[in-house]
Scaffold this motif. Structure first.
Motif, mmCIF file in Angstrom:
data_model
loop_
_atom_site.group_PDB
_atom_site.id
_atom_site.type_symbol
_atom_site.label_atom_id
_atom_site.label_comp_id
_atom_site.label_asym_id
_atom_site.label_seq_id
_atom_site.Cartn_x
_atom_site.Cartn_y
_atom_site.Cartn_z
ATOM 1 N N LEU A 4 0.843 -1.191 0.000
ATOM 2 C CA LEU A 4 0.000 0.000 0.000
ATOM 3 C C LEU A 4 0.881 1.245 0.000
ATOM 4 C CD1 LEU A 4 -2.522 -1.090 2.791
ATOM 5 C CD2 LEU A 4 -2.785 -1.347 0.324
ATOM 6 N N VAL A 5 0.530 2.213 -0.832
ATOM 7 C CA VAL A 5 1.297 3.461 -0.910
ATOM 8 C C VAL A 5 0.336 4.634 -0.804
ATOM 9 C CG1 VAL A 5 2.856 4.860 -2.282
ATOM 10 C CG2 VAL A 5 3.058 2.369 -2.341
ATOM 11 N N TYR A 94 -1.290 9.580 8.859
ATOM 12 C CA TYR A 94 -2.429 8.800 8.396
ATOM 13 C C TYR A 94 -1.928 7.574 7.633
ATOM 14 C CZ TYR A 94 -5.832 12.243 9.866
ATOM 15 O OH TYR A 94 -6.626 13.069 10.628
ATOM 16 N N TYR A 95 -2.451 6.423 8.020
ATOM 17 C CA TYR A 95 -2.068 5.162 7.410
ATOM 18 C C TYR A 95 -3.252 4.533 6.687
ATOM 19 C CZ TYR A 95 2.002 5.305 10.507
ATOM 20 O OH TYR A 95 3.162 5.674 11.161
ATOM 21 N N CYS A 96 -2.964 4.004 5.536
ATOM 22 C CA CYS A 96 -3.917 3.163 4.829
ATOM 23 C C CYS A 96 -3.735 1.737 5.352
ATOM 24 C CB CYS A 96 -3.612 3.241 3.337
ATOM 25 S SG CYS A 96 -4.573 2.165 2.286
ATOM 26 N N GLY A 112 0.283 0.683 4.910
ATOM 27 C CA GLY A 112 1.170 1.506 4.114
ATOM 28 C C GLY A 112 2.189 2.183 5.011
ATOM 29 N N GLN A 113 2.983 3.064 4.414
ATOM 30 C CA GLN A 113 4.069 3.703 5.165
ATOM 31 C C GLN A 113 3.617 4.959 5.900
ATOM 32 O OE1 GLN A 113 3.498 4.224 2.019
ATOM 33 N NE2 GLN A 113 3.707 6.439 1.752
ATOM 34 N N GLY A 114 2.438 5.463 5.573
ATOM 35 C CA GLY A 114 1.905 6.639 6.250
ATOM 36 C C GLY A 114 2.170 7.928 5.514
#
Length: 121
Positions: A4-5, A94-96, A112-114
């Motif tokens: 996730l990006v 915020y993270y996915c 994801g990395q945030g």
């Protein structure tokens, strides 16, 4: 493994808006529930919004209801978070997050990395 990006974070004044995006790798994106989570400075990561694989059902943290909207485009392997009427207390990374099962609130299985969101007063 799904990757996730996130993108779309930044600095905004109180009352402003931002739209976050999260692109996922893999061909089974529509099979996964997706969500957004946030981690304020010095605090733990918490759930913000979740959406089913089909996009037919959503769930929100009470403090963001009516201000934030989660959506997804399965053809683009992308989930979004539209954030309106932002407040300084929305400041966080915020993270996915993706989950094999949809729950309310969503519990992320991979991340994801945030992306940093900073709301100035």
């Amino acid at each position: 493994q799904v990757q996730l990006v996130e993108s779309g974070g930044g600095l905004v004044q109180a009352g402003g808006s931002l739209k976050l995006s999260c692109v996922a790798s893999g061909r089974t994106f529509s099979s996964y529930a997706m969500g957004w989570f946030r981690q304020p400075p010095g605090k733990e990561r918490v759930f913000v919004a979740g959406i089913t694989g089909s996009g037919g059902r959503t769930y929100y943290l009470n403090s963001v209801k009516g201000r934030f909207t989660i959506s997804r485009d399965n053809a683009k392997n992308t989930v979004y978070l539209q954030m309106n009427s932002l407040k300084p207390e929305d400041t966080a990374v915020y993270y996915c997050g993706g989950s094999y099962y949809y729950t309310e609130p969503l519990r992320g299985d991979y991340w994801g990395q945030g992306t940093q969101v900073t709301v100035s007063s």
